[in-house]
Design a protein around this motif. Sequence first.
Motif, PDB file in Angstrom:
ATOM      1  N   LEU A   1       4.438  68.824  14.154  1.00  0.00           N
ATOM      2  CA  LEU A   1       3.965  67.599  14.811  1.00  0.00           C
ATOM      3  C   LEU A   1       2.925  66.960  13.914  1.00  0.00           C
ATOM      4  O   LEU A   1       1.885  67.554  13.633  1.00  0.00           O
TER       5      LEU A   1
ATOM      6  N   PHE B   1      11.045  69.801  17.339  1.00  0.00           N
ATOM      7  CA  PHE B   1      10.903  70.815  18.376  1.00  0.00           C
ATOM      8  C   PHE B   1      12.169  71.655  18.414  1.00  0.00           C
ATOM      9  O   PHE B   1      13.258  71.153  18.128  1.00  0.00           O
TER      10      PHE B   1
ATOM     11  N   GLY C   1       6.995  67.660  24.125  1.00  0.00           N
ATOM     12  CA  GLY C   1       7.791  68.761  24.663  1.00  0.00           C
ATOM     13  C   GLY C   1       8.501  68.363  25.941  1.00  0.00           C
ATOM     14  O   GLY C   1       9.666  68.702  26.164  1.00  0.00           O
TER      15      GLY C   1
ATOM     16  N   THR D   1       7.169  73.641  19.729  1.00  0.00           N
ATOM     17  CA  THR D   1       6.831  72.734  18.627  1.00  0.00           C
ATOM     18  C   THR D   1       7.067  73.433  17.288  1.00  0.00           C
ATOM     19  O   THR D   1       6.535  74.512  17.045  1.00  0.00           O
TER      20      THR D   1
ATOM     21  N   GLY E   1       7.558  64.431  15.537  1.00  0.00           N
ATOM     22  CA  GLY E   1       7.640  65.865  15.387  1.00  0.00           C
ATOM     23  C   GLY E   1       9.038  66.405  15.553  1.00  0.00           C
ATOM     24  O   GLY E   1       9.979  65.685  15.905  1.00  0.00           O
TER      25      GLY E   1
ATOM     26  N   ASP F   1       1.361  66.443  22.145  1.00  0.00           N
ATOM     27  CA  ASP F   1       2.266  67.580  21.978  1.00  0.00           C
ATOM     28  C   ASP F   1       2.955  67.908  23.304  1.00  0.00           C
ATOM     29  O   ASP F   1       4.165  68.125  23.344  1.00  0.00           O
TER      30      ASP F   1
END
Length: 143
Positions: free
Chosen positions: A85, A135, A67, A82, A133, A63
Amino acid sequence: MSDSQPNVQRFIDALPHACDLGLQAEPGCGGGVARMSMPYDPKIVGDPRSGVIHGGAVSALMDTCSGAAVLSHPDYVGATATLDLRIDYMRPATPGQTIHARAECYHVTRSVAFVRVTAHDDLSDPPVASGHGAFTMTHGAKS
């Protein structure tokens, strides 16, 4: 690709959990790509009998790396968080080995950045985990 390793390390250093996990930026960061590592530490072992690192520590690495990939993207203009994810765990990390993550921000819209991320130990195939994921991307990014 420009090397944004110092910027990625500043991002890591601003996150207490990332510091506690010992996350470190690696060379090759920039242009929407981030690389970082997490050293083996008995404090983050999930199963004392096997010595395997807990999946939560691996997910935190992935994670954070994701980012950082958003932050290093050329269209980045502000903060990120986030939204979603998904991580698929392929195998246990090998006890005693550092885990390395590589994340790539491969597409951005006005408000969302999309990222792919993998985590490996000394074995490159299969990865320890693979994920993707979404974001947040501050308004004003190019679409």
